[in-house]
Design a protein around this motif. Structure first.
Motif, PDB file in Angstrom:
ATOM      1  N   GLU A  85      -8.044  -2.825   2.995  1.00 55.91           N
ATOM      2  CA  GLU A  85      -6.928  -1.890   3.033  1.00 55.91           C
ATOM      3  C   GLU A  85      -6.181  -1.841   1.696  1.00 55.91           C
ATOM      4  N   LEU A  86      -5.388  -0.799   1.535  1.00 56.36           N
ATOM      5  CA  LEU A  86      -4.469  -0.680   0.403  1.00 56.36           C
ATOM      6  C   LEU A  86      -3.143  -1.324   0.771  1.00 56.36           C
ATOM      7  N   GLY A  87      -2.681  -2.236  -0.081  1.00 58.55           N
ATOM      8  CA  GLY A  87      -1.390  -2.875   0.128  1.00 58.55           C
ATOM      9  C   GLY A  87      -0.351  -2.336  -0.842  1.00 58.55           C
ATOM     10  N   VAL A  88       0.856  -2.105  -0.341  1.00 53.39           N
ATOM     11  CA  VAL A  88       1.986  -1.650  -1.151  1.00 53.39           C
ATOM     12  C   VAL A  88       2.945  -2.823  -1.347  1.00 53.39           C
ATOM     13  N   ILE A  89       3.313  -3.098  -2.590  1.00 54.23           N
ATOM     14  CA  ILE A  89       4.245  -4.175  -2.916  1.00 54.23           C
ATOM     15  C   ILE A  89       5.612  -3.575  -3.235  1.00 54.23           C
ATOM     16  N   VAL A 119      -1.649   8.073  -5.838  1.00 54.37           N
ATOM     17  CA  VAL A 119      -2.004   7.110  -4.787  1.00 54.37           C
ATOM     18  C   VAL A 119      -2.919   7.750  -3.747  1.00 54.37           C
ATOM     19  N   GLU A 120      -2.671   8.997  -3.410  1.00 53.87           N
ATOM     20  CA  GLU A 120      -3.424   9.639  -2.337  1.00 53.87           C
ATOM     21  C   GLU A 120      -4.870   9.930  -2.704  1.00 53.87           C
ATOM     22  N   SER A 121      -5.217   9.833  -3.976  1.00 57.74           N
ATOM     23  CA  SER A 121      -6.605  10.048  -4.394  1.00 57.74           C
ATOM     24  C   SER A 121      -7.428   8.762  -4.335  1.00 57.74           C
ATOM     25  N   LEU A 122      -6.798   7.629  -4.054  1.00 58.26           N
ATOM     26  CA  LEU A 122      -7.521   6.363  -3.989  1.00 58.26           C
ATOM     27  C   LEU A 122      -8.464   6.342  -2.792  1.00 58.26           C
ATOM     28  N   GLU A 123      -9.633   5.732  -2.985  1.00 58.73           N
ATOM     29  CA  GLU A 123     -10.595   5.580  -1.908  1.00 58.73           C
ATOM     30  C   GLU A 123     -10.610   4.114  -1.462  1.00 58.73           C
ATOM     31  N   VAL A 124     -10.448   3.911  -0.170  1.00 61.06           N
ATOM     32  CA  VAL A 124     -10.398   2.571   0.414  1.00 61.06           C
ATOM     33  C   VAL A 124     -11.748   2.259   1.042  1.00 61.06           C
ATOM     34  N   ASP A 154     -12.869   5.854   2.958  1.00 58.39           N
ATOM     35  CA  ASP A 154     -12.095   7.075   3.158  1.00 58.39           C
ATOM     36  C   ASP A 154     -10.965   7.093   2.135  1.00 58.39           C
ATOM     37  N   PHE A 155     -10.371   8.272   1.950  1.00 59.52           N
ATOM     38  CA  PHE A 155      -9.329   8.440   0.955  1.00 59.52           C
ATOM     39  C   PHE A 155      -7.945   8.288   1.579  1.00 59.52           C
ATOM     40  N   VAL A 156      -7.008   7.791   0.777  1.00 61.33           N
ATOM     41  CA  VAL A 156      -5.640   7.609   1.227  1.00 61.33           C
ATOM     42  C   VAL A 156      -5.059   8.922   1.736  1.00 61.33           C
ATOM     43  N   MET A 159      -5.024   9.451   5.490  1.00 57.42           N
ATOM     44  CA  MET A 159      -4.217   8.646   6.401  1.00 57.42           C
ATOM     45  C   MET A 159      -3.313   9.554   7.223  1.00 57.42           C
ATOM     46  N   LEU A 160      -3.069   9.174   8.458  1.00 56.12           N
ATOM     47  CA  LEU A 160      -2.091   9.899   9.270  1.00 56.12           C
ATOM     48  C   LEU A 160      -0.692   9.721   8.696  1.00 56.12           C
ATOM     49  N   HIS A 161      -0.375   8.502   8.301  1.00 58.43           N
ATOM     50  CA  HIS A 161       0.914   8.189   7.669  1.00 58.43           C
ATOM     51  C   HIS A 161       0.615   7.625   6.290  1.00 58.43           C
ATOM     52  N   ARG A 162       0.992   8.356   5.246  1.00 60.75           N
ATOM     53  CA  ARG A 162       0.638   7.977   3.885  1.00 60.75           C
ATOM     54  C   ARG A 162       1.636   6.973   3.320  1.00 60.75           C
TER      55      ARG A 162
END
Length: 285
Positions: free
Chosen positions: A133-137, A201-206, A218-220, A223-226
């Motif tokens: 997953e993508l983590g936000v700090i 951020v939304e162009s990142l692929e996880v 899949d790409f950010v 996500m249902l909730h970005r």
């Protein structure tokens, strides 16, 4: 800027990952006259990362000579978002919630990046998946953050591995936190990338990797909730603090068993891996 914490000659330090290698914070301070903390959580809390921007003339360590460890071993808070991709909801036969399906994880479930996932005894759980997953700090103490100011409170991004005891969860959705909190059911890092290095951020692929192949990707943006909305939404309910970590969800988890390898990869952010082994019931008291 890419930051990490590492073990070198039996000591743990922090540094900046550059094209030349790893520039230890202690070396940057010595060469540049700065006073940045040699601890990533303290660095984030003090807003001192800018002091590390200039690593020229700093003697770097070869990455092959260090062992990356958790960026910090006890995040102030660990929040995760469940069922944030439609494909994950389909995979476990669940319905995506209208609002972020968030839950907390304890620091006791952390394991070192590149380390071991120790599966619980089969009578505790014998159906576990791992999710890259993508983590936000979070970088600033904040509450009720307006949508157009979310960028101001994000320090950076990292890659996470989030695990679930699916059989525990199937018994009752109220068991979600328990199913997510078993020892070695979460890791992050080893690199934290500062927000200024991620232009979209939304162009990142996880990607979740499993035994050398790709389990899901899949790409950010799908996500249902970005991420920005996740931060804004949760700031309405409680104060976010520097170093808080929000893991934003996985397209589909990899069912794992002893002997497997698993990982999460996000180009431009990082790569985290783990090996899987079977644990045993060994009383500790």
């Amino acid at each position: 800027m890419k930051l990490l914490r590492f073990r070198y000659k039996s000591e743990v330090h922090s540094g900046v990952l550059t094209s030349e290698g790893i520039a230890p914070i202690a070396e940057i301070n010595a060469r540049k006259g700065t006073k940045a903390p040699d601890d990533l959580l303290t660095l984030i809390q003090q807003g001192a990362a800018e002091e590390l921007a200039d690593t020229s003339s700093v003697e770097c360590l070869p990455p092959s000579e260090v062992t990356p460890v958790l960026p910090y071993p006890v995040p102030p808070k660990i929040w995760c978002i469940g069922l944030n991709y439609h494909s994950h909801a389909v995979d476990i036969n669940a319905v995506q919630p209208e609002e972020p399906g968030s839950f907390m994880k304890p620091a006791s479930c952390l394991f070192e990046p590149g380390g071991e996932i120790v599966l619980p005894p089969p009578d505790v759980s014998d159906d576990v998946d791992a999710e890259g997953e993508l983590g936000v700090i979070i970088g600033r103490k904040c509450r009720f953050v307006p949508a157009d100011h979310v960028k101001d409170v994000i320090f950076g991004y990292t890659t996470t591995l989030d695990l679930t005891a699916l059989d525990v969860l199937r018994k009752n959705p109220r068991y979600l936190t328990r199913s997510k909190s078993i020892d070695t059911f979460f890791s992050f890092g080893p690199v934290i990338v500062t927000a200024d290095e991620v232009s979209d951020v939304e162009s990142l692929e996880v990607i979740t990797e499993h035994n050398g192949g790709i389990c899901s990707r899949d790409f950010v943006r799908n996500m249902l909730h970005r991420p920005f909305e996740i931060v804004r939404f949760h700031s309405d309910f409680f104060t976010l603090e520097p170093g808080d970590l929000i893991s934003t969800g996985c397209p589909k988890g990899a069912r794992i068993k002893p002997g497997d390898t698993v990982g999460g990869r996000i180009e431009g952010v990082g790569h985290i891996t783990a090996v899987v082994r079977q644990g045993a019931r060994k009383p500790l008291y």
